[in-house]
Design a protein around this motif. Structure first.
Motif, PDB file in Angstrom:
ATOM      1  N   ASP A 129      61.720  93.276  61.710  1.00 52.14           N
ATOM      2  CA  ASP A 129      61.915  91.944  61.134  1.00 52.14           C
ATOM      3  C   ASP A 129      63.399  91.668  60.936  1.00 52.14           C
ATOM      4  O   ASP A 129      63.818  91.146  59.901  1.00 52.14           O
ATOM      5  CB  ASP A 129      61.167  91.845  59.790  1.00 52.14           C
ATOM      6  CG  ASP A 129      61.063  90.418  59.275  1.00 52.14           C
ATOM      7  OD1 ASP A 129      61.041  89.486  60.103  1.00 52.14           O
ATOM      8  OD2 ASP A 129      61.007  90.236  58.050  1.00 52.14           O
ATOM      9  N   LEU A 130      64.183  91.987  61.949  1.00 47.87           N
ATOM     10  CA  LEU A 130      65.638  91.858  61.818  1.00 47.87           C
ATOM     11  C   LEU A 130      66.098  90.422  62.059  1.00 47.87           C
ATOM     12  O   LEU A 130      65.723  89.794  63.038  1.00 47.87           O
ATOM     13  CB  LEU A 130      66.340  92.791  62.807  1.00 47.87           C
ATOM     14  CG  LEU A 130      66.575  94.215  62.325  1.00 47.87           C
ATOM     15  CD1 LEU A 130      67.283  95.013  63.409  1.00 47.87           C
ATOM     16  CD2 LEU A 130      67.382  94.244  61.040  1.00 47.87           C
ATOM     17  N   ARG A 131      66.935  89.944  61.162  1.00 47.03           N
ATOM     18  CA  ARG A 131      67.615  88.662  61.280  1.00 47.03           C
ATOM     19  C   ARG A 131      68.734  88.682  60.254  1.00 47.03           C
ATOM     20  O   ARG A 131      68.859  89.634  59.472  1.00 47.03           O
ATOM     21  CB  ARG A 131      66.645  87.498  61.040  1.00 47.03           C
ATOM     22  CG  ARG A 131      65.877  87.582  59.748  1.00 47.03           C
ATOM     23  CD  ARG A 131      64.892  86.453  59.563  1.00 47.03           C
ATOM     24  NE  ARG A 131      64.366  86.460  58.212  1.00 47.03           N
ATOM     25  CZ  ARG A 131      63.231  87.042  57.847  1.00 47.03           C
ATOM     26  NH1 ARG A 131      62.486  87.648  58.755  1.00 47.03           N
ATOM     27  NH2 ARG A 131      62.840  87.016  56.586  1.00 47.03           N
ATOM     28  N   ALA A 132      69.554  87.639  60.212  1.00 45.78           N
ATOM     29  CA  ALA A 132      70.761  87.666  59.397  1.00 45.78           C
ATOM     30  C   ALA A 132      70.479  87.937  57.927  1.00 45.78           C
ATOM     31  O   ALA A 132      71.245  88.641  57.261  1.00 45.78           O
ATOM     32  CB  ALA A 132      71.517  86.341  59.556  1.00 45.78           C
ATOM     33  N   ASP A 133      69.400  87.389  57.380  1.00 48.02           N
ATOM     34  CA  ASP A 133      69.151  87.548  55.949  1.00 48.02           C
ATOM     35  C   ASP A 133      68.601  88.924  55.588  1.00 48.02           C
ATOM     36  O   ASP A 133      68.413  89.204  54.400  1.00 48.02           O
ATOM     37  CB  ASP A 133      68.217  86.446  55.432  1.00 48.02           C
ATOM     38  CG  ASP A 133      66.909  86.393  56.174  1.00 48.02           C
ATOM     39  OD1 ASP A 133      66.911  85.882  57.309  1.00 48.02           O
ATOM     40  OD2 ASP A 133      65.891  86.837  55.641  1.00 48.02           O
ATOM     41  N   ASN A 134      68.370  89.799  56.562  1.00 45.89           N
ATOM     42  CA  ASN A 134      67.971  91.170  56.293  1.00 45.89           C
ATOM     43  C   ASN A 134      69.087  92.160  56.604  1.00 45.89           C
ATOM     44  O   ASN A 134      68.831  93.355  56.786  1.00 45.89           O
ATOM     45  CB  ASN A 134      66.722  91.539  57.105  1.00 45.89           C
ATOM     46  CG  ASN A 134      65.460  90.938  56.527  1.00 45.89           C
ATOM     47  OD1 ASN A 134      65.427  90.578  55.352  1.00 45.89           O
ATOM     48  ND2 ASN A 134      64.423  90.818  57.329  1.00 45.89           N
ATOM     49  N   ILE A 135      70.311  91.656  56.658  1.00 45.49           N
ATOM     50  CA  ILE A 135      71.468  92.472  57.005  1.00 45.49           C
ATOM     51  C   ILE A 135      72.577  92.217  55.999  1.00 45.49           C
ATOM     52  O   ILE A 135      72.839  91.072  55.624  1.00 45.49           O
ATOM     53  CB  ILE A 135      71.963  92.137  58.425  1.00 45.49           C
ATOM     54  CG1 ILE A 135      70.890  92.490  59.469  1.00 45.49           C
ATOM     55  CG2 ILE A 135      73.270  92.869  58.748  1.00 45.49           C
ATOM     56  CD1 ILE A 135      71.149  91.902  60.837  1.00 45.49           C
ATOM     57  N   VAL A 136      73.226  93.294  55.548  1.00 40.95           N
ATOM     58  CA  VAL A 136      74.382  93.201  54.659  1.00 40.95           C
ATOM     59  C   VAL A 136      75.534  93.927  55.328  1.00 40.95           C
ATOM     60  O   VAL A 136      75.386  95.082  55.760  1.00 40.95           O
ATOM     61  CB  VAL A 136      74.085  93.826  53.279  1.00 40.95           C
ATOM     62  CG1 VAL A 136      75.325  93.769  52.387  1.00 40.95           C
ATOM     63  CG2 VAL A 136      72.910  93.122  52.611  1.00 40.95           C
ATOM     64  N   ILE A 137      76.688  93.254  55.419  1.00 41.55           N
ATOM     65  CA  ILE A 137      77.859  93.834  56.084  1.00 41.55           C
ATOM     66  C   ILE A 137      78.963  94.076  55.060  1.00 41.55           C
ATOM     67  O   ILE A 137      79.359  93.169  54.327  1.00 41.55           O
ATOM     68  CB  ILE A 137      78.374  92.918  57.204  1.00 41.55           C
ATOM     69  CG1 ILE A 137      77.291  92.728  58.269  1.00 41.55           C
ATOM     70  CG2 ILE A 137      79.635  93.495  57.838  1.00 41.55           C
ATOM     71  CD1 ILE A 137      77.695  91.811  59.406  1.00 41.55           C
ATOM     72  N   ASP A 138      79.440  95.309  55.018  1.00 40.54           N
ATOM     73  CA  ASP A 138      80.579  95.699  54.185  1.00 40.54           C
ATOM     74  C   ASP A 138      81.795  95.801  55.103  1.00 40.54           C
ATOM     75  O   ASP A 138      81.987  96.814  55.779  1.00 40.54           O
ATOM     76  CB  ASP A 138      80.281  97.045  53.512  1.00 40.54           C
ATOM     77  CG  ASP A 138      81.429  97.553  52.655  1.00 40.54           C
ATOM     78  OD1 ASP A 138      82.509  96.920  52.665  1.00 40.54           O
ATOM     79  OD2 ASP A 138      81.261  98.590  51.999  1.00 40.54           O
ATOM     80  N   HIS A 139      82.599  94.738  55.152  1.00 44.75           N
ATOM     81  CA  HIS A 139      83.717  94.721  56.089  1.00 44.75           C
ATOM     82  C   HIS A 139      84.821  95.684  55.699  1.00 44.75           C
ATOM     83  O   HIS A 139      85.522  96.222  56.564  1.00 44.75           O
ATOM     84  CB  HIS A 139      84.270  93.299  56.217  1.00 44.75           C
ATOM     85  CG  HIS A 139      83.451  92.429  57.085  1.00 44.75           C
ATOM     86  ND1 HIS A 139      82.467  91.592  56.593  1.00 44.75           N
ATOM     87  CD2 HIS A 139      83.409  92.274  58.436  1.00 44.75           C
ATOM     88  CE1 HIS A 139      81.896  90.955  57.587  1.00 44.75           C
ATOM     89  NE2 HIS A 139      82.433  91.352  58.713  1.00 44.75           N
ATOM     90  N   GLU A 140      84.971  95.928  54.417  1.00 45.49           N
ATOM     91  CA  GLU A 140      86.032  96.837  53.980  1.00 45.49           C
ATOM     92  C   GLU A 140      85.855  98.221  54.575  1.00 45.49           C
ATOM     93  O   GLU A 140      86.827  98.897  54.928  1.00 45.49           O
ATOM     94  CB  GLU A 140      86.042  96.921  52.449  1.00 45.49           C
ATOM     95  CG  GLU A 140      87.143  97.812  51.901  1.00 45.49           C
ATOM     96  CD  GLU A 140      87.159  97.864  50.391  1.00 45.49           C
ATOM     97  OE1 GLU A 140      87.934  98.669  49.837  1.00 45.49           O
ATOM     98  OE2 GLU A 140      86.386  97.100  49.754  1.00 45.49           O
ATOM     99  N   HIS A 141      84.588  98.644  54.705  1.00 44.93           N
ATOM    100  CA  HIS A 141      84.305  99.981  55.241  1.00 44.93           C
ATOM    101  C   HIS A 141      83.630  99.924  56.613  1.00 44.93           C
ATOM    102  O   HIS A 141      83.185 100.960  57.113  1.00 44.93           O
ATOM    103  CB  HIS A 141      83.423 100.752  54.264  1.00 44.93           C
ATOM    104  CG  HIS A 141      84.028 100.920  52.902  1.00 44.93           C
ATOM    105  ND1 HIS A 141      83.722 100.087  51.841  1.00 44.93           N
ATOM    106  CD2 HIS A 141      84.941 101.810  52.441  1.00 44.93           C
ATOM    107  CE1 HIS A 141      84.406 100.472  50.774  1.00 44.93           C
ATOM    108  NE2 HIS A 141      85.159 101.505  51.113  1.00 44.93           N
ATOM    109  N   ALA A 142      83.556  98.734  57.221  1.00 44.84           N
ATOM    110  CA  ALA A 142      82.939  98.552  58.537  1.00 44.84           C
ATOM    111  C   ALA A 142      81.549  99.177  58.587  1.00 44.84           C
ATOM    112  O   ALA A 142      81.205  99.936  59.498  1.00 44.84           O
ATOM    113  CB  ALA A 142      83.823  99.138  59.640  1.00 44.84           C
ATOM    114  N   LYS A 143      80.731  98.834  57.568  1.00 48.08           N
ATOM    115  CA  LYS A 143      79.391  99.400  57.457  1.00 48.08           C
ATOM    116  C   LYS A 143      78.352  98.294  57.432  1.00 48.08           C
ATOM    117  O   LYS A 143      78.601  97.196  56.927  1.00 48.08           O
ATOM    118  CB  LYS A 143      79.267 100.236  56.175  1.00 48.08           C
ATOM    119  CG  LYS A 143      80.066 101.515  56.188  1.00 48.08           C
ATOM    120  CD  LYS A 143      80.036 102.191  54.827  1.00 48.08           C
ATOM    121  CE  LYS A 143      78.624 102.459  54.331  1.00 48.08           C
ATOM    122  NZ  LYS A 143      78.616 103.149  53.024  1.00 48.08           N
TER     123      LYS A 143
END
Length: 329
Positions: free
Chosen positions: A219-233
């Motif tokens: 069920d992947l889509r943008a609202d099921n994803i969290v991006i930590d840009h500081e640590h590229a995770k």
């Protein structure tokens, strides 16, 4: 539906959330007991479709925990999904980029889940290439991860057997109703109506091609994803639909939503990704037919309780999947 409808923030499609004070006092007390400290503040989740409570809770000892609390009063399916997410939480190995399930509780009415906090934000939409690159790399990690021994995850082909029947269901509709539904979707609806028999055949092949031995989020889509840009995770959240199937399915199922939110050509993204190696075009076509039929038929149903925006989102995903599917026909 205009491009502005689907290329904006996932917030435009979010469900109706409960606030902390909306929860019964006994539920709030139980959450504090499970968390091990009093709750001092909440930061509500603003994306996703679940109509229950979902928020990061700040605790009096300085810790944080992401909590979900649902009951059938918000939506009859929500407790079922929450209970399945507890099953999935016990199956995910540590290398999977997902917040760890810390605790859970189920009194038969309210289902409570406490997770590690995923720091970061949802991908910006229209999708930024850097965000998409991080997410696509994370899909390989998921596909390579083996669930923990003794897991109770279903097989993907079995889990989707009832869902991937949308074109067959539409074919049983009276001709006039089917034609009216197609007309509302314009050119893509006309194409689907003309190719309905082929879509049914491809959809029937979907179960075979979905089978496999890899972990599938489902069920992947943008609202099921969290991006930590500081640590590229990347953290992938909301796992109640997880199953064991073909390793390329999450890639194929994600890309229509990426395309509809300005992320570029799904055909190009799919075949450029290592997970597409050796995938027959006919297998991709079958899986997309199943997905498109699920969204198309679902979008024509009444809105579920507590999730008024879901059907609009499903329609947009159906159209994106059909555009890609048309290239493979």
């Amino acid at each position: 539906m205009s491009a502005d409808d689907v290329m904006g923030s996932p917030l435009a499609f979010s469900g109706q959330r409960l606030d902390w004070r909306d929860l019964p006092r006994a539920v709030r007390t139980r959450i504090a007991t499970l968390a091990g400290a009093q709750v001092t503040a909440e930061i509500s989740a603003t994306t996703g479709f679940s109509p229950g409570f979902a928020a990061v809770l700040e605790l009096s000892d300085g810790r944080g925990v992401f909590v979900k609390a649902v009951s059938a009063e918000q939506n009859p399916a929500s407790p079922v999904l929450a209970r399945q997410e507890i099953v999935v939480g016990a199956a995910l190995p540590p290398q999977v980029p997902a917040p760890r399930l810390l605790w859970s509780d189920d009194d038969g009415e309210w289902v409570l889940l406490g997770f590690e906090v995923a720091h970061g934000r949802a991908p910006e939409t229209p999708w930024r290439p850097a965000d998409l690159a991080l997410v696509l790399d994370a899909l390989s990690v998921v596909a390579d991860a083996a669930p923990l021994p003794g897991h109770r995850l279903p097989r993907t082909d079995e889990a989707l057997a009832q869902d991937f029947t949308g074109w067959r269901a539409l074919r049983r509709w009276p001709d006039a109703e089917r034609a009216a539904a197609a007309e509302r979707s314009g050119e893509l609806g006309a194409w689907a109506l003309t190719h309905l028999d082929a879509l049914v055949r491809w959809e029937q092949d979907a179960m075979h091609v979905c089978a496999g031995d890899a972990l599938v989020h489902g069920d992947l889509r943008a609202d099921n994803i969290v991006i930590d840009h500081e640590h590229a995770k990347v953290a992938i959240v909301d796992w109640p639909h997880a199953s064991i199937g073909a390793p390329w399915l999450d890639l194929a199922f994600l890309l229509p939503s990426v395309s509809m939110q300005g992320g570029g050509d799904p055909q190009r993204h799919f075949w450029a990704h290592p997970l597409s190696d050796g995938v027959p075009s006919a297998s991709l076509r079958a899986a997309l037919a199943g997905l498109a039929g699920y969204f198309a038929f679902g979008s024509l149903q009444p809105a579920p309780i507590g999730i008024p925006n879901l059907r609009r989102f499903q329609r947009a995903q159906a159209e994106a999947a059909l555009r890609w599917l048309r290239e493979l026909a």
